[in-house]
Design a protein around this motif. Structure first.
Motif, PDB file in Angstrom:
ATOM      1  N   GLY A 163       2.637 -54.852  36.704  1.00  0.00           N
ATOM      2  CA  GLY A 163       1.443 -55.329  36.023  1.00  0.00           C
ATOM      3  C   GLY A 163       1.428 -56.836  35.891  1.00  0.00           C
ATOM      4  N   ASP A 164       0.879 -57.314  34.772  1.00  0.00           N
ATOM      5  CA  ASP A 164       0.773 -58.756  34.543  1.00  0.00           C
ATOM      6  C   ASP A 164       1.998 -59.333  33.856  1.00  0.00           C
ATOM      7  OD1 ASP A 164      -1.820 -58.902  35.650  1.00  0.00           O
ATOM      8  OD2 ASP A 164      -2.701 -58.219  33.773  1.00  0.00           O
ATOM      9  N   PHE A 165       2.878 -58.508  33.356  1.00  0.00           N
ATOM     10  CA  PHE A 165       4.050 -58.955  32.616  1.00  0.00           C
ATOM     11  C   PHE A 165       4.991 -59.711  33.550  1.00  0.00           C
ATOM     12  CE2 PHE A 165       8.087 -57.514  30.232  1.00  0.00           C
ATOM     13  CZ  PHE A 165       8.091 -58.675  29.474  1.00  0.00           C
ATOM     14  N   ARG A 166       5.054 -61.026  33.368  1.00  0.00           N
ATOM     15  CA  ARG A 166       5.864 -61.849  34.262  1.00  0.00           C
ATOM     16  C   ARG A 166       6.012 -63.267  33.730  1.00  0.00           C
ATOM     17  NH1 ARG A 166       3.383 -61.074  39.555  1.00  0.00           N
ATOM     18  NH2 ARG A 166       2.647 -59.137  38.601  1.00  0.00           N
ATOM     19  N   LEU A 167       6.918 -64.016  34.353  1.00  0.00           N
ATOM     20  CA  LEU A 167       7.103 -65.445  34.088  1.00  0.00           C
ATOM     21  C   LEU A 167       6.695 -66.222  35.327  1.00  0.00           C
ATOM     22  CD1 LEU A 167       9.993 -67.301  32.370  1.00  0.00           C
ATOM     23  CD2 LEU A 167       9.405 -67.928  34.717  1.00  0.00           C
TER      24      LEU A 167
END
Length: 326
Positions: A163-167
């Protein structure tokens, strides 16, 4: 060439887009703040209110008043998660940013792992879901199917179950800022910018509070946006299917002609005629629909409207600011 490790005294911004998430926002911030307290770097939080209809923004302002690391940004209306996320990333002035939702399905406790890999020289560190707790079997099946279809159709290798969960590092953020298309599929854009990317596998938790804002109709439209944004394959499929249908129709026409010449043909055949007419009409409408999807996106892009409009933007203990929208 491998980039040199990032200085441990760097600055990190956590971007949190939210829409009607008042029920769980305080619990989310409590867990996030505990994680940030343990990081050996300067960290702040940017909450983005995507035109919520409940008291989400009021709670964000309360969090800003209580925690000097919190900033708030309020959009003028609901623009959708992709554009709310874009607005947040546009306002990041740190060395890196972490994107996370406020529903606590993605654990904030994974952020130190992201930061560690960033310090090792990775520009994008993203979370890949090994499991999806709290979701129906049908949703898991359709999500899995979507990522696999995207993987086959898109020339950009979009990671599965991500998904969008990232660094994102500073240079990844700067590269992303150059992409100003209106129809945005952020999961694809995160991958499209390239640089060194790394996957971190985790188990996704069920939603902590409130209800999901994604019904199946919205997910269907989201899937169409993703496919049409990163692949022209549907247009090719419509072309090939039209050619195959034309060939079958031509062969069927030869068969009808030959049968009439050899055996004659009474005035029957209405059912078969209707089948052929309806089949060809359906194929034409499908092809026109596919073309229309792409044409509609060209129409939206040609108007060059701003991606979003800002109502209020507050830094900690600052007055309200509403910078010019892009």
């Amino acid at each position: 060439m491998i980039p040199s490790p990032v200085s441990p005294m760097s600055k990190l911004t956590v971007v949190v887009p939210a829409y009607n998430e008042s029920e769980g926002l305080r619990d989310f911030h409590a867990r996030l703040a505990a994680v940030l307290d343990g990081l050996d770097l300067e960290a702040e939080v940017l909450y983005v209110d995507d035109g919520s209809r409940d008291d989400t923004y009021e709670i964000m302002c309360q969090l800003r008043a209580a925690d000097p690391r919190v900033s708030t940004l309020r959009l003028s209306r609901n623009f959708g998660k992709e554009l709310a996320l874009t607005a947040g990333l546009d306002h990041v002035d740190a060395d890196a940013a972490v994107v996370i939702d406020s529903d606590l399905q993605d654990p904030p406790e994974l952020i130190p792992t992201f930061v560690q890999h960033w310090h090792e020289g990775y520009d994008v560190v993203y979370g890949t879901r090994a499991s999806r707790a709290g979701e129906t079997g049908f949703k898991k099946m359709t999500a899995s199917g979507f990522y696999r279809v995207m993987g086959r159709l898109s020339a950009t290798p979009i990671p599965r179950d991500t998904g969008d969960f990232r660094l994102l590092s500073r240079r990844a953020l700067d590269a992303l800022k150059q992409v100003r298309e209106r129809q945005r599929f952020m999961k694809g854009l995160f991958t499209w910018v390239g640089f060194r990317q790394l996957s971190v596998v985790y188990h996704r938790d069920p939603r902590h509070a409130g209800q999901t804002k994604w019904n199946y109709w919205k997910l269907w439209n989201f899937a169409i946006d993703g496919i049409t944004s990163f692949s022209g394959a549907p247009l090719k499929v419509a072309t090939y299917f039209g050619m195959l249908t034309a060939l079958c129709s031509f062969l069927f026409g030869l068969w009808v002609l030959g049968k009439a010449m050899l055996y004659g043909d009474p005035v029957r055949g209405y059912p078969s005629l209707m089948v052929v007419v309806l089949f060809l009409g359906g194929v034409q409408l499908i092809a026109l629909g596919v073309i229309g999807e792409y044409l509609g996106r060209l129409y939206v892009e040609s108007k060059q409207r701003p991606l979003y409009l800002i109502d209020e933007y507050h830094r900690p203990h600052d007055g309200a600011r509403a910078p010019a929208s892009p």
